[in-house]
Scaffold this motif. Sequence first.
Motif, PDB file in Angstrom:
ATOM      1  N   ALA A   1      -9.372   5.537   4.323  1.00  0.00           N
ATOM      2  CA  ALA A   1      -9.835   3.932   4.004  1.00  0.00           C
ATOM      3  C   ALA A   1      -8.866   2.957   4.227  1.00  0.00           C
ATOM      4  CB  ALA A   1     -10.353   4.194   2.463  1.00  0.00           C
ATOM      5  N   HIS A   2      -7.648   3.506   3.964  1.00  0.00           N
ATOM      6  CA  HIS A   2      -6.289   2.612   4.105  1.00  0.00           C
ATOM      7  C   HIS A   2      -5.329   3.223   5.110  1.00  0.00           C
ATOM      8  CE1 HIS A   2      -7.299  -0.026   1.080  1.00  0.00           C
ATOM      9  NE2 HIS A   2      -7.873   0.920   0.290  1.00  0.00           N
TER      10      HIS A   2
ATOM     11  N   LYS B   1       0.563  -1.116  -0.066  1.00  0.00           N
ATOM     12  CA  LYS B   1       0.123  -0.077  -0.034  1.00  0.00           C
ATOM     13  C   LYS B   1       0.864   1.430   0.051  1.00  0.00           C
ATOM     14  CE  LYS B   1      -4.100  -1.975   2.155  1.00  0.00           C
ATOM     15  NZ  LYS B   1      -4.839  -2.184   3.420  1.00  0.00           N
TER      16      LYS B   1
ATOM     17  N   ILE C   1      -7.745   8.922   1.062  1.00  0.00           N
ATOM     18  CA  ILE C   1      -6.989   7.647   0.993  1.00  0.00           C
ATOM     19  C   ILE C   1      -6.777   7.113   2.481  1.00  0.00           C
ATOM     20  CG2 ILE C   1      -4.993   6.392   0.099  1.00  0.00           C
ATOM     21  CD1 ILE C   1      -5.132   8.485  -2.089  1.00  0.00           C
TER      22      ILE C   1
ATOM     23  N   GLY D   1      -7.232  -1.823  -3.406  1.00  0.00           N
ATOM     24  CA  GLY D   1      -7.951  -3.070  -2.953  1.00  0.00           C
ATOM     25  C   GLY D   1      -8.543  -4.155  -3.621  1.00  0.00           C
TER      26      GLY D   1
ATOM     27  N   CYS E   1      -7.730   3.728  -4.075  1.00  0.00           N
ATOM     28  CA  CYS E   1      -8.476   2.762  -3.290  1.00  0.00           C
ATOM     29  C   CYS E   1      -8.560   1.603  -4.035  1.00  0.00           C
ATOM     30  CB  CYS E   1      -9.600   3.586  -2.418  1.00  0.00           C
ATOM     31  SG  CYS E   1      -8.905   4.588  -1.002  1.00  0.00           S
TER      32      CYS E   1
ATOM     33  N   THR F   1     -10.740   7.572  -4.657  1.00  0.00           N
ATOM     34  CA  THR F   1     -11.526   6.344  -4.964  1.00  0.00           C
ATOM     35  C   THR F   1     -10.668   5.558  -5.985  1.00  0.00           C
ATOM     36  OG1 THR F   1     -13.507   7.344  -4.397  1.00  0.00           O
ATOM     37  CG2 THR F   1     -13.706   5.280  -5.996  1.00  0.00           C
TER      38      THR F   1
END
Length: 412
Positions: A273-274, A242, A270, A378, A374, A371
């Motif tokens: 989300a992570h 990541k 970001i 993902g 991500c 998005t």
Amino acid sequence: MAPRRVLFVLSEPPYPVNSGSRMRTGMFIEAAREAGLLVSLIYKTDAASPPPSQWAHRDYEQLWPVHTTQEHSAPEGLGARLRAKFQQVLELLKGRPWGFSGPAVDEYARHFRVAIDSHRFDYVFCRYISTAQFALAKQSQLPGRIIVDLDDIEPIKAARQLAQTVRPFTYAYYRSWFNNQLLANFHKRLSVLDEILVCSEADRHHVLAKGWSGNVRVVPNGISVASDTCIEQYSEQAWSAKALLFCGTLSYGPNLDGLQWFLDRAWPLILAAHPDATLHIVGKTPDPLLFRHVDDKSVFLHANVPSVLPFYLSASVSIAPIFAAGGTRIKILESFANRRPVVSTTIGAEGLSVVHGDHCLIADTPQLFATACCELLGNWQAAETMTLQARRLVVEKYDSASIKAEIRELFN
């Protein structure tokens, strides 16, 4: 048979090859050598540049360095800044765009006179519009062909930067606008030269539509797939790290503006989300404005590194949040060649034969850009599939070996 010669007029030294600009310059110089020409250079240098003794073994017939102070440092003190602004305005009133006058320009002109008096050049090759002024001034004394590589089309870049200005219709805005008008007018003088080079078909159409020249050839940016890559595949281990990567010259306005946009507006989304994601910023001459973002926990700065390849090796996703550039982005081609998935803005990917969703993801708002990042972080299979298609594209269309073959036609 007399040897054939080419004089390259450059805005920076050709070495070390640590930027997209120098990679492009290197393609032209290598192609000229392969075409059998003797190569001479006029180039700008400063105290931070490596001396010719470190690279002049590459068989140059003659070198004329233009010595300058480092131009990216801002004048210190209110008085010095006011004097610098006054000098800029004075040059504009004289009809000279920024960078077209001053001690360095005078030294360029002196070296150019010495060069053409001492050698007969079959080609004079000017990198960027600012160096073309010397060939135009002495055109009647040049028996050979004059070629100008515009690379980035400066009026396009400047107009986009003005459009991004937070405070329009200020003194600084009008000063920049007036400079851009002078720069665009100077481009009209290119019509008398033998050949104008640009990076993409979009740029070629722009030059033709403006009537700057009818002799416009596309020479795309390229990367040496054989020597400038070190990654055999996009591994699941690299994807799972990541780690986001940005590569580029960190004092270059469009890079700096795009990075700050990303850090201020997309990066927090970001991280939400992570939380374990990291961003690695790699490049030369970082602007101090970047330092406030670097915490060495989630955001890391790697300045003036000898090679970017190790950073591609450990990257999960490469980003190109660019809003105000011209030409095409070599950083995207590097990412493709090194099998790294890319998220770019529309302008970042402009001029390249990419398809959104196939070769990269394209997004222009902070939410969509985050998005897209991500999505790749993902979905291992989607990221891997994209790297395969992107790698195929760069091998087929942007390998410098095939582009140099096209350049050699210029010199034959």
